[in-house]
Design an enzyme around this catalytic site. Structure first.
Site, PDB file in Angstrom:
ATOM      1  N   HIS A 286       0.832  -1.206   0.000  1.00 58.11           N
ATOM      2  CA  HIS A 286       0.000   0.000   0.000  1.00 58.11           C
ATOM      3  C   HIS A 286       0.869   1.259   0.000  1.00 58.11           C
ATOM      4  CE1 HIS A 286      -3.862  -1.796   0.143  1.00 58.11           C
ATOM      5  NE2 HIS A 286      -3.655  -2.404   1.281  1.00 58.11           N
TER       6      HIS A 286
ATOM      7  N   ARG B 275      -5.183  -1.509 -15.594  1.00 59.99           N
ATOM      8  CA  ARG B 275      -4.925  -2.783 -14.913  1.00 59.99           C
ATOM      9  C   ARG B 275      -6.021  -3.021 -13.880  1.00 59.99           C
ATOM     10  NH1 ARG B 275       0.203  -0.139 -15.297  1.00 59.99           N
ATOM     11  NH2 ARG B 275       1.669  -1.280 -16.634  1.00 59.99           N
TER      12      ARG B 275
ATOM     13  N   GLU C 210       1.868 -11.329 -25.403  1.00 58.11           N
ATOM     14  CA  GLU C 210       2.967 -11.310 -24.433  1.00 58.11           C
ATOM     15  C   GLU C 210       3.607 -12.685 -24.253  1.00 58.11           C
ATOM     16  OE1 GLU C 210       1.286  -9.976 -20.684  1.00 58.11           O
ATOM     17  OE2 GLU C 210      -0.661 -10.808 -21.238  1.00 58.11           O
TER      18      GLU C 210
ATOM     19  N   ASN D 130       6.876  -6.303 -21.513  1.00 56.60           N
ATOM     20  CA  ASN D 130       7.498  -6.735 -20.261  1.00 56.60           C
ATOM     21  C   ASN D 130       7.583  -8.257 -20.204  1.00 56.60           C
ATOM     22  OD1 ASN D 130       7.237  -4.030 -19.848  1.00 56.60           O
ATOM     23  ND2 ASN D 130       6.037  -4.166 -17.985  1.00 56.60           N
ATOM     24  N   ASP D 131       6.446  -8.915 -20.462  1.00 58.42           N
ATOM     25  CA  ASP D 131       6.428 -10.378 -20.433  1.00 58.42           C
ATOM     26  C   ASP D 131       6.962 -10.982 -21.724  1.00 58.42           C
ATOM     27  OD1 ASP D 131       5.646 -10.991 -17.874  1.00 58.42           O
ATOM     28  OD2 ASP D 131       3.501 -10.985 -18.314  1.00 58.42           O
TER      29      ASP D 131
ATOM     30  N   ARG E 111      13.001 -10.999 -15.117  1.00 59.24           N
ATOM     31  CA  ARG E 111      13.380  -9.583 -15.059  1.00 59.24           C
ATOM     32  C   ARG E 111      13.576  -9.077 -13.634  1.00 59.24           C
ATOM     33  NH1 ARG E 111       7.914  -6.790 -15.539  1.00 59.24           N
ATOM     34  NH2 ARG E 111       6.424  -8.443 -15.944  1.00 59.24           N
TER      35      ARG E 111
ATOM     36  N   CYS F   4       1.766  -1.705 -24.829  1.00 58.72           N
ATOM     37  CA  CYS F   4       1.535  -1.150 -23.496  1.00 58.72           C
ATOM     38  C   CYS F   4       2.630  -1.533 -22.504  1.00 58.72           C
ATOM     39  CB  CYS F   4       0.175  -1.569 -22.957  1.00 58.72           C
ATOM     40  SG  CYS F   4      -0.067  -3.352 -22.868  1.00 58.72           S
TER      41      CYS F   4
END
Length: 581
Positions: free
Chosen positions: A192, A299, A434, A457-458, A468, A505
């Site tokens: 958080h 997301r 991805e 990213n993936d 990564r 993205c």
């Protein structure tokens, strides 16, 4: 001078004095025996403290909702639910009767047991939720002992807040006019504190292990949230270097501000939409102010990553609708749940997985737990009445999964029609590319999707077999690897042959050095952090499509990512003054 390395939790750089705030973690908890006849008195003390704590949490929730919206207020809703959890209350009473010890001790022992169990978990989300248990327990104990809790609202000056950890209520309650950076022993990117720091635009480095044991109050610190470093007592040269860097970044930001109102179009007139990635509805204001062309990735799993709170269909509907309304006619692409891997929550925890990032996650999870999937799809379709919605399925590995996702979506459409619940019939439905198997079958998938969005990213991680998050092999994570570039080109070419568009993205979309390369590969639109949009727009407005295609022609025959990266950087450095730190 010492340099500490932690986790990049929230971007930005700040130089300031350390404000060391240590909660009395091991403050003396009274520990004594009680008589059986005093049980009702002890229980009465507990319930009085519980009432005070609940009133306090209600005030915090209302403050959070007013300042930041319902997403962050949900943190305190979950704490209120904990306070009223029947099983928890029964356990406290049972332990009290069995041990005949004072209620503060009972609470402390129960807290320690639960925090240890969560802290030992291999699941980073569960480990980070231990702070919520501690928050509620310490609030109750403070009221039982009539003791003031650590208060961060009265911090003065311009400081770096350093602590072992911050509880959610402390992060929201701290004086944000004084706290300009955060450095913590604990925490991760999904904690958080990290989420709130990003929402507040406060640089933060977490997971520093023992920073609280190695610094003194008032020491000068440099918090570099861009690189995940904290420099303690910097020497004059380092201090000057970072001051100049902050000045350059601020000057550059001001210069880029003029691009926010300009269209994203190349010198030869090709419009290239630039969209933003978001996690929470409160980011929309920043998205609009940066002059974006919509949201390319929302997301949606964030709403699920609240402690002890599985969102209802109505809660999801309200969250999605708020974003769609705020964006008006601009397109909003909402990705269906990408839970699993490093984002699992207790309610859906799976059996121990040896490799969760290759396991029960995203559409695999959703297709297995269709009641959860349908709940979200109903909320999405209902929200479509309030804006320009696009739905996107993540982690598609082949046509079979995509067919199953479409089938579930069609079931939900039929259900809503039968109930007379309004939704837009024409909602674009696309997929993320991805996984290498998806990229290599895009000629097939393109006939079953309205659009593609490449999640680099993936895609890079899976294509190059590189974790990564593993520092030992981080050098192998190479966006300009010829294998990665070929998969991207194959995806774009196959999509265009089928008449659909391709967005990106992943982080590569927001990398200025990759902008012209992606243009040359034929990418139709980019989606990135809102803060990256002006820089990328500046580059797009300074080149032609032919410039980009010529660059691609010169690098695609190269066999080494070292050569490709060197050529691209040289080309860009000749034309643009990019931030080299």
């Amino acid at each position: 001078m010492r340099e500490l390395t932690g986790i990049q939790a929230s971007p930005g750089i700040f130089i300031g004095r350390c404000y060391l705030s240590l909660e009395e973690e091991d403050y003396s908890i009274p520990h004594y025996s009680i008589m059986e006849k005093d049980l009702s008195l002890e229980l009465g003390r507990f319930h009085s403290a519980k009432t005070l704590a609940e009133n306090e949490l209600t005030e915090l929730r209302n403050k959070a909702k007013l300042e930041m919206g319902s997403e962050h207020a949900a943190i305190f809703d979950s704490h209120i639910l904990m306070l009223n959890d029947v099983d928890l209350l029964e356990q406290i009473e049972r332990n009290l009767r069995h041990s005949l010890k004072n209620v503060e001790w009972i609470l402390f022992q129960l807290e320690q047991s639960l925090v240890k169990k969560l802290g030992d978990s291999q699941d980073s989300y569960l480990a980070e939720r231990a702070s919520d248990i501690k928050d509620v327990s310490r609030r109750l104990i403070a009221h039982l002992l009539k003791r003031e809790r650590r208060c961060l609202t009265s911090i003065q000056g311009h400081v770096v807040l350093v602590a072992r950890n911050l509880l959610p209520s402390e992060t929201i309650g701290m004086n944000r006019q004084a706290v300009h950076a955060i450095a913590l022993d604990a925490g991760g990117k999904t904690s958080h504190t990290a989420i709130l720091a990003r929402a507040f635009h406060i640089p933060a480095v977490l997971g520093l292990q023992e920073i609280t044991k190695s610094i003194r109050n008032g020491e000068t610190l440099i918090v570099d949230g861009d690189s995940g470093k904290v420099i303690v007592d910097p020497d004059p040269e380092t201090l000057e270097k970072y001051r100049l860097l902050i000045e350059r970044k601020a000057h550059h930001e001001r210069e880029l501000g003029s691009f926010c109102t300009l269209p994203s179009v190349t010198l030869d007139g090709q419009v290239v939409p630039l969209k933003a990635n978001i996690e929470i509805p409160q980011e929309v204001e920043d998205v609009i102010s940066r002059g974006t062309d919509g949201i390319g990735l929302y997301r949606s799993e964030f709403i699920y990553l609240q402690p002890d709170s599985v969102p209802t269909e109505e809660e999801q509907f309200l969250a999605y609708s708020a974003v769609l309304k705020a964006m008006g006619n601009l397109p909003v692409t909402i990705r269906t749940l990408d839970l699993g891997g490093d984002k699992m929550i207790p309610e859906f925890e799976s059996a121990d997985e040896k490799n969760p990032l290759l396991g029960w996650r995203a559409v695999r999870f959703c297709l297995d737990r269709q009641e959860i999937f349908k709940n979200q799809l109903r909320a999405l379709l209902r929200s479509s009445m309030h804006g320009n919605l696009r739905i996107m399925f993540p982690m598609i590995s082949g046509v079979e999964e995509l067919d199953r996702c479409h089938a579930v979506l069609e079931e939900v459409r039929l259900e809503l029609r039968e109930k007379g619940i309004p939704f837009k019939r024409e909602v674009s439905v696309g997929i993320m590319i991805e996984i290498p198997s998806a990229a290599m079958t895009t000629d097939i998938l393109a006939h079953k999707a309205d659009f593609f969005s490449i999640g680099t990213n993936d895609l890079i991680q899976y294509s190059l077999a590189v974790d990564r998050g593993n520092e030992k092999i981080a050098y192998l994570y190479q966006p300009f690897h010829p294998g990665v570039l070929r998969l991207i080109k194959m995806t774009i070419d196959n999509a265009h042959a089928a008449g659909i568009q391709v967005s990106m993205c992943g982080e590569m979309a927001g990398d200025p050095y990759a902008t012209v390369v992606l243009l040359g590969l034929g990418l139709d639109e980019f989606s990135m952090s809102a803060a990256s949009v002006p820089e990328v727009k500046r580059i797009i407005r300074s080149v032609t499509r032919k410039d980009a295609e010529d660059l691609i022609q010169s690098i695609m025959s190269m066999g080494s990512y070292v050569d490709i990266e060197a050529a691209v950087h040289s080309w860009m450095d000749e034309r643009f003054q990019l931030d080299k730190r």
